[in-house]
Scaffold this motif. Structure first.
Motif, mmCIF file in Angstrom:
data_model
loop_
_atom_site.group_PDB
_atom_site.id
_atom_site.type_symbol
_atom_site.label_atom_id
_atom_site.label_comp_id
_atom_site.label_asym_id
_atom_site.label_seq_id
_atom_site.Cartn_x
_atom_site.Cartn_y
_atom_site.Cartn_z
ATOM 1 N N PHE A 55 0.843 16.763 6.495
ATOM 2 C CA PHE A 55 1.792 17.862 6.362
ATOM 3 C C PHE A 55 3.151 17.346 5.919
ATOM 4 O O PHE A 55 3.758 17.883 4.990
ATOM 5 C CB PHE A 55 1.936 18.625 7.690
ATOM 6 C CG PHE A 55 3.110 19.551 7.704
ATOM 7 C CD1 PHE A 55 3.059 20.754 7.036
ATOM 8 C CD2 PHE A 55 4.275 19.215 8.370
ATOM 9 C CE1 PHE A 55 4.143 21.617 7.032
ATOM 10 C CE2 PHE A 55 5.364 20.057 8.369
ATOM 11 C CZ PHE A 55 5.296 21.267 7.700
ATOM 12 N N LEU A 56 3.635 16.306 6.584
ATOM 13 C CA LEU A 56 4.970 15.817 6.264
ATOM 14 C C LEU A 56 5.030 15.262 4.850
ATOM 15 O O LEU A 56 5.992 15.502 4.123
ATOM 16 C CB LEU A 56 5.413 14.752 7.265
ATOM 17 C CG LEU A 56 6.908 14.503 7.267
ATOM 18 C CD1 LEU A 56 7.664 15.730 7.766
ATOM 19 C CD2 LEU A 56 7.265 13.312 8.092
ATOM 20 N N ARG A 57 4.012 14.546 4.438
ATOM 21 C CA ARG A 57 4.024 13.961 3.090
ATOM 22 C C ARG A 57 3.785 14.998 2.006
ATOM 23 O O ARG A 57 4.479 15.006 0.990
ATOM 24 C CB ARG A 57 2.990 12.847 3.006
ATOM 25 C CG ARG A 57 3.401 11.623 3.774
ATOM 26 C CD ARG A 57 2.438 10.460 3.580
ATOM 27 N NE ARG A 57 2.987 9.295 4.235
ATOM 28 C CZ ARG A 57 2.271 8.448 4.953
ATOM 29 N NH1 ARG A 57 0.980 8.618 5.105
ATOM 30 N NH2 ARG A 57 2.855 7.409 5.516
ATOM 31 N N ALA A 58 2.782 15.866 2.200
ATOM 32 C CA ALA A 58 2.400 16.814 1.146
ATOM 33 C C ALA A 58 3.277 18.064 1.123
ATOM 34 O O ALA A 58 3.709 18.500 0.058
ATOM 35 C CB ALA A 58 0.937 17.211 1.319
ATOM 36 N N ALA A 59 3.550 18.641 2.278
ATOM 37 C CA ALA A 59 4.294 19.904 2.318
ATOM 38 C C ALA A 59 5.802 19.695 2.282
ATOM 39 O O ALA A 59 6.519 20.462 1.646
ATOM 40 C CB ALA A 59 3.904 20.698 3.564
ATOM 41 N N VAL A 60 6.289 18.666 2.972
ATOM 42 C CA VAL A 60 7.731 18.452 3.050
ATOM 43 C C VAL A 60 8.212 17.455 2.006
ATOM 44 O O VAL A 60 9.270 17.607 1.432
ATOM 45 C CB VAL A 60 8.132 17.994 4.477
ATOM 46 C CG1 VAL A 60 9.615 17.702 4.563
ATOM 47 C CG2 VAL A 60 7.732 19.029 5.507
ATOM 48 N N GLY A 61 7.426 16.410 1.763
ATOM 49 C CA GLY A 61 7.812 15.388 0.790
ATOM 50 C C GLY A 61 8.527 14.207 1.398
ATOM 51 O O GLY A 61 9.288 13.523 0.733
ATOM 52 N N SER A 62 8.296 13.961 2.678
ATOM 53 C CA SER A 62 8.969 12.866 3.382
ATOM 54 C C SER A 62 7.955 11.828 3.843
ATOM 55 O O SER A 62 6.814 12.152 4.143
ATOM 56 C CB SER A 62 9.706 13.421 4.606
ATOM 57 O OG SER A 62 10.270 12.375 5.364
ATOM 58 N N ASN A 63 8.378 10.583 3.897
ATOM 59 C CA ASN A 63 7.552 9.515 4.446
ATOM 60 C C ASN A 63 8.074 9.038 5.798
ATOM 61 O O ASN A 63 7.667 7.991 6.281
ATOM 62 C CB ASN A 63 7.501 8.321 3.484
ATOM 63 C CG ASN A 63 6.655 8.618 2.272
ATOM 64 O OD1 ASN A 63 5.616 9.250 2.370
ATOM 65 N ND2 ASN A 63 7.104 8.176 1.123
ATOM 66 N N ASN A 64 8.972 9.799 6.414
ATOM 67 C CA ASN A 64 9.573 9.413 7.687
ATOM 68 C C ASN A 64 8.641 9.763 8.843
ATOM 69 O O ASN A 64 8.804 10.784 9.507
ATOM 70 C CB ASN A 64 10.931 10.096 7.864
ATOM 71 C CG ASN A 64 11.920 9.649 6.820
ATOM 72 O OD1 ASN A 64 11.861 8.524 6.346
ATOM 73 N ND2 ASN A 64 12.820 10.537 6.461
ATOM 74 N N ILE A 65 7.663 8.890 9.062
ATOM 75 C CA ILE A 65 6.644 9.113 10.079
ATOM 76 C C ILE A 65 6.627 7.895 10.992
ATOM 77 O O ILE A 65 6.638 6.761 10.532
ATOM 78 C CB ILE A 65 5.256 9.291 9.438
ATOM 79 C CG1 ILE A 65 5.289 10.458 8.443
ATOM 80 C CG2 ILE A 65 4.196 9.509 10.499
ATOM 81 C CD1 ILE A 65 4.126 10.463 7.488
ATOM 82 N N ASP A 66 6.622 8.143 12.302
ATOM 83 C CA ASP A 66 6.561 7.048 13.253
ATOM 84 C C ASP A 66 5.689 7.493 14.419
ATOM 85 O O ASP A 66 5.358 8.660 14.565
ATOM 86 C CB ASP A 66 7.949 6.671 13.731
ATOM 87 C CG ASP A 66 8.004 5.257 14.317
ATOM 88 O OD1 ASP A 66 6.968 4.565 14.322
ATOM 89 O OD2 ASP A 66 9.078 4.837 14.773
ATOM 90 N N SER A 67 5.308 6.531 15.229
ATOM 91 C CA SER A 67 4.522 6.837 16.421
ATOM 92 C C SER A 67 4.894 5.851 17.523
ATOM 93 O O SER A 67 5.647 4.917 17.300
ATOM 94 C CB SER A 67 3.024 6.742 16.118
ATOM 95 O OG SER A 67 2.671 5.406 15.855
ATOM 96 N N CYS A 68 4.356 6.062 18.681
ATOM 97 C CA CYS A 68 4.681 5.212 19.831
ATOM 98 C C CYS A 68 3.638 4.116 20.004
ATOM 99 O O CYS A 68 3.398 3.655 21.113
ATOM 100 C CB CYS A 68 4.798 6.070 21.092
ATOM 101 S SG CYS A 68 3.352 7.074 21.433
ATOM 102 N N ASN A 69 3.032 3.654 18.930
ATOM 103 C CA ASN A 69 2.003 2.613 19.022
ATOM 104 C C ASN A 69 2.533 1.290 19.561
ATOM 105 O O ASN A 69 1.779 0.508 20.104
ATOM 106 C CB ASN A 69 1.379 2.368 17.641
ATOM 107 C CG ASN A 69 0.576 3.552 17.169
ATOM 108 O OD1 ASN A 69 0.098 4.336 17.963
ATOM 109 N ND2 ASN A 69 0.464 3.680 15.873
ATOM 110 N N ARG A 70 3.816 1.044 19.380
ATOM 111 C CA ARG A 70 4.360 -0.252 19.762
ATOM 112 C C ARG A 70 4.728 -0.343 21.241
ATOM 113 O O ARG A 70 5.144 -1.375 21.710
ATOM 114 C CB ARG A 70 5.594 -0.554 18.917
ATOM 115 C CG ARG A 70 5.254 -0.723 17.449
ATOM 116 C CD ARG A 70 6.498 -0.931 16.613
ATOM 117 N NE ARG A 70 7.470 0.127 16.726
ATOM 118 C CZ ARG A 70 7.395 1.303 16.098
ATOM 119 N NH1 ARG A 70 6.375 1.544 15.338
ATOM 120 N NH2 ARG A 70 8.336 2.202 16.246
ATOM 121 N N THR A 71 4.613 0.757 21.974
ATOM 122 C CA THR A 71 5.035 0.724 23.384
ATOM 123 C C THR A 71 3.884 0.415 24.299
ATOM 124 O O THR A 71 2.758 0.477 23.985
ATOM 125 C CB THR A 71 5.667 2.061 23.792
ATOM 126 O OG1 THR A 71 4.722 3.101 23.601
ATOM 127 C CG2 THR A 71 6.919 2.321 23.004
#
Length: 71
Positions: A55-71
């Motif tokens: 959704f963020l990449r296709a509909a909005v056009g942003s690559n600003n994606i993060d997750s809490c995988n590092r915690t």
């Protein structure tokens, strides 16, 4: 709840989703797609995380994606 003229009032799901979509669109129109980001939970399913990033990449056009995988 939606805010109308500075006051919160009860809203239907359709009204609430329309208000959220309008706010997101207004932000993207004013500041550009890179002004939007998403934080996705590593405990969510792969399908939910895929849908969020798609959704963020296709509909909005942003690559600003993060997750809490590092915690």
């Amino acid at each position: 709840m939606v805010r109308v003229n500075g006051r919160l009032r009860a809203a239907t799901w359709d009204e609430a989703l329309d208000a959220a979509a309008a706010g997101l669109k207004a932000n993207v129109d004013r500041w550009g797609p890179q002004s939007v980001g998403i934080f996705s939970c590593s405990k969510a399913t792969n399908e939910v995380n895929y849908a969020a990033q798609k959704f963020l990449r296709a509909a909005v056009g942003s690559n600003n994606i993060d997750s809490c995988n590092r915690t």
